[in-house]
Design a protein around this motif. Sequence first.
Motif, PDB file in Angstrom:
ATOM      1  N   ILE A 156      83.742  88.545  15.354  1.00 42.76           N
ATOM      2  CA  ILE A 156      83.563  89.585  16.355  1.00 42.76           C
ATOM      3  C   ILE A 156      82.078  89.864  16.537  1.00 42.76           C
ATOM      4  O   ILE A 156      81.254  89.555  15.663  1.00 42.76           O
ATOM      5  N   SER A 157      81.742  90.438  17.661  1.00 43.07           N
ATOM      6  CA  SER A 157      80.364  90.861  17.933  1.00 43.07           C
ATOM      7  C   SER A 157      80.416  92.006  18.936  1.00 43.07           C
ATOM      8  O   SER A 157      81.079  91.892  19.965  1.00 43.07           O
ATOM      9  N   ILE A 158      79.743  93.091  18.624  1.00 40.96           N
ATOM     10  CA  ILE A 158      79.738  94.263  19.488  1.00 40.96           C
ATOM     11  C   ILE A 158      78.339  94.485  20.043  1.00 40.96           C
ATOM     12  O   ILE A 158      77.393  94.761  19.302  1.00 40.96           O
ATOM     13  N   SER A 159      78.208  94.318  21.346  1.00 43.22           N
ATOM     14  CA  SER A 159      76.962  94.635  22.073  1.00 43.22           C
ATOM     15  C   SER A 159      75.745  93.895  21.530  1.00 43.22           C
ATOM     16  O   SER A 159      74.669  94.471  21.389  1.00 43.22           O
ATOM     17  N   ALA A 160      75.916  92.599  21.221  1.00 43.10           N
ATOM     18  CA  ALA A 160      74.794  91.870  20.619  1.00 43.10           C
ATOM     19  C   ALA A 160      74.468  90.558  21.319  1.00 43.10           C
ATOM     20  O   ALA A 160      73.291  90.199  21.440  1.00 43.10           O
ATOM     21  N   ILE A 161      75.456  89.820  21.775  1.00 43.92           N
ATOM     22  CA  ILE A 161      75.237  88.445  22.215  1.00 43.92           C
ATOM     23  C   ILE A 161      74.301  88.342  23.409  1.00 43.92           C
ATOM     24  O   ILE A 161      73.584  87.345  23.583  1.00 43.92           O
ATOM     25  N   GLN A 162      74.231  89.387  24.270  1.00 45.93           N
ATOM     26  CA  GLN A 162      73.379  89.295  25.457  1.00 45.93           C
ATOM     27  C   GLN A 162      71.896  89.241  25.116  1.00 45.93           C
ATOM     28  O   GLN A 162      71.073  88.813  25.923  1.00 45.93           O
ATOM     29  N   TRP A 163      71.527  89.634  23.878  1.00 44.75           N
ATOM     30  CA  TRP A 163      70.123  89.572  23.469  1.00 44.75           C
ATOM     31  C   TRP A 163      69.597  88.139  23.481  1.00 44.75           C
ATOM     32  O   TRP A 163      68.393  87.918  23.674  1.00 44.75           O
ATOM     33  N   LEU A 164      70.482  87.161  23.284  1.00 43.05           N
ATOM     34  CA  LEU A 164      70.044  85.760  23.247  1.00 43.05           C
ATOM     35  C   LEU A 164      69.676  85.228  24.626  1.00 43.05           C
ATOM     36  O   LEU A 164      69.146  84.119  24.734  1.00 43.05           O
ATOM     37  N   CYS A 165      69.937  85.993  25.669  1.00 35.82           N
ATOM     38  CA  CYS A 165      69.630  85.552  27.034  1.00 35.82           C
ATOM     39  C   CYS A 165      68.181  85.835  27.423  1.00 35.82           C
ATOM     40  O   CYS A 165      67.758  85.479  28.524  1.00 35.82           O
ATOM     41  N   TYR A 166      67.435  86.464  26.535  1.00 34.97           N
ATOM     42  CA  TYR A 166      66.051  86.845  26.852  1.00 34.97           C
ATOM     43  C   TYR A 166      65.064  86.063  26.004  1.00 34.97           C
ATOM     44  O   TYR A 166      65.304  85.784  24.832  1.00 34.97           O
ATOM     45  N   SER A 167      63.955  85.723  26.618  1.00 34.15           N
ATOM     46  CA  SER A 167      62.901  84.978  25.944  1.00 34.15           C
ATOM     47  C   SER A 167      61.810  85.944  25.509  1.00 34.15           C
ATOM     48  O   SER A 167      61.060  86.468  26.341  1.00 34.15           O
ATOM     49  N   ASN A 168      61.725  86.193  24.211  1.00 37.78           N
ATOM     50  CA  ASN A 168      60.751  87.150  23.687  1.00 37.78           C
ATOM     51  C   ASN A 168      59.429  86.506  23.301  1.00 37.78           C
ATOM     52  O   ASN A 168      58.407  87.167  23.229  1.00 37.78           O
ATOM     53  N   VAL A 169      59.461  85.212  23.005  1.00 40.78           N
ATOM     54  CA  VAL A 169      58.242  84.455  22.717  1.00 40.78           C
ATOM     55  C   VAL A 169      58.318  83.143  23.486  1.00 40.78           C
ATOM     56  O   VAL A 169      59.378  82.742  23.965  1.00 40.78           O
ATOM     57  N   LYS A 170      57.193  82.456  23.603  1.00 41.26           N
ATOM     58  CA  LYS A 170      57.143  81.230  24.399  1.00 41.26           C
ATOM     59  C   LYS A 170      58.079  80.152  23.877  1.00 41.26           C
ATOM     60  O   LYS A 170      58.594  79.343  24.644  1.00 41.26           O
ATOM     61  N   SER A 171      58.293  80.144  22.586  1.00 42.43           N
ATOM     62  CA  SER A 171      59.143  79.109  21.993  1.00 42.43           C
ATOM     63  C   SER A 171      60.634  79.351  22.220  1.00 42.43           C
ATOM     64  O   SER A 171      61.453  78.476  21.966  1.00 42.43           O
ATOM     65  N   HIS A 172      60.996  80.541  22.708  1.00 41.43           N
ATOM     66  CA  HIS A 172      62.408  80.862  22.925  1.00 41.43           C
ATOM     67  C   HIS A 172      62.915  80.243  24.225  1.00 41.43           C
ATOM     68  O   HIS A 172      62.357  80.476  25.293  1.00 41.43           O
ATOM     69  N   ASN A 173      63.956  79.478  24.119  1.00 42.95           N
ATOM     70  CA  ASN A 173      64.640  78.903  25.270  1.00 42.95           C
ATOM     71  C   ASN A 173      66.082  79.410  25.239  1.00 42.95           C
ATOM     72  O   ASN A 173      66.887  78.932  24.431  1.00 42.95           O
ATOM     73  N   PRO A 174      66.438  80.409  26.081  1.00 47.15           N
ATOM     74  CA  PRO A 174      67.769  81.031  25.993  1.00 47.15           C
ATOM     75  C   PRO A 174      68.942  80.057  26.003  1.00 47.15           C
ATOM     76  O   PRO A 174      69.826  80.177  25.145  1.00 47.15           O
ATOM     77  N   PRO A 175      69.010  79.064  26.919  1.00 47.58           N
ATOM     78  CA  PRO A 175      70.142  78.132  26.861  1.00 47.58           C
ATOM     79  C   PRO A 175      70.216  77.380  25.526  1.00 47.58           C
ATOM     80  O   PRO A 175      71.304  77.202  24.970  1.00 47.58           O
ATOM     81  N   LYS A 176      69.061  76.956  25.011  1.00 47.39           N
ATOM     82  CA  LYS A 176      69.047  76.212  23.752  1.00 47.39           C
ATOM     83  C   LYS A 176      69.450  77.118  22.590  1.00 47.39           C
ATOM     84  O   LYS A 176      70.201  76.705  21.692  1.00 47.39           O
ATOM     85  N   ARG A 177      68.972  78.353  22.586  1.00 51.79           N
ATOM     86  CA  ARG A 177      69.306  79.281  21.503  1.00 51.79           C
ATOM     87  C   ARG A 177      70.795  79.631  21.534  1.00 51.79           C
ATOM     88  O   ARG A 177      71.435  79.726  20.483  1.00 51.79           O
ATOM     89  N   LEU A 178      71.336  79.821  22.728  1.00 51.83           N
ATOM     90  CA  LEU A 178      72.769  80.102  22.837  1.00 51.83           C
ATOM     91  C   LEU A 178      73.593  78.908  22.353  1.00 51.83           C
ATOM     92  O   LEU A 178      74.601  79.078  21.659  1.00 51.83           O
TER      93      LEU A 178
END
Length: 301
Positions: free
Chosen positions: A141-163
Amino acid sequence: MGFSNFIFSVLFRFHIFNVNIKMSSHKRPELQAPPEIFYNENEAQKYTTNSRMMEIQAKMTERALELLNLPEDSSCFILDVGCGSGLSGETITEMGHCWIGFDISTAMLNVAVEREVEGDIINADAGEGLFFKPGTFDGVISISAIQWLCYSNVKSHNPPKRLYNFFSTLYSAMRQGSRAVFQLYPENPSQLELITTQATRAGFSGGVIIDYPNSTKAKKIFLCLFCGVPTPEMPSALGTGDASNTQIHYNQQRISYKQMKGKSVKKSKDWITAKKERLKRQGKQVKPNTKYTGRKRRSKF
């Protein structure tokens, strides 16, 4: 199954645009700071002092556990993604199950330790993938958390790849035939599609369930995923007599853009608008939208 990149049907895309799932941008914590910074000591304390917030968290957790469809006569092993201060974990314990939770915010986990929650907690970033043995969990289960992975907080973050990293390693960690239920607040339909596309690509089947779709405050969106089995009959949504209007299935049939009617998703007006908003948040200058934005150009020949 496999790791093919599956595309949603056109019916899903148009249906979800008719569902009002947007929130005010200035209220979304995801747009204010990365989760490990936003959920500092002050925010963490709110989750243990605000009785209304605790009540809402408990109700959403109960609903997520209901959608997992766990056996009633046995204790199951549950993974809580984004467990925070352990509020959802307390509900899992009350329901007679054991659990492990992980969260990227050390401040939230410190509160969970102070509250002496019964589950094991880990400081980890879901976007980097999970590290559990195959077939470990009977449900997730996950409550109000998964949408955080859709945002890029640093240059190395790639949302599709992280998801994809998250969902592919989650799939491995789940027992075949089990379910994962994510309560989420997507910013827009494109964000929900990004999440579900990567989940399907990792091997999951399932769909979206919308409880109380006609209510602004009570409306809740749940992504219900199935591990290792074709999509069975989806659970009924709450707050409506016709469940078919609040359930959105997606399948694992590859559909090329050329076969779709209408514009390509990547060049549509909604895609262009979302990209501009993303660039604005990064401090870049973009041209304003006009009546020609996203309009298909006529051929010169």
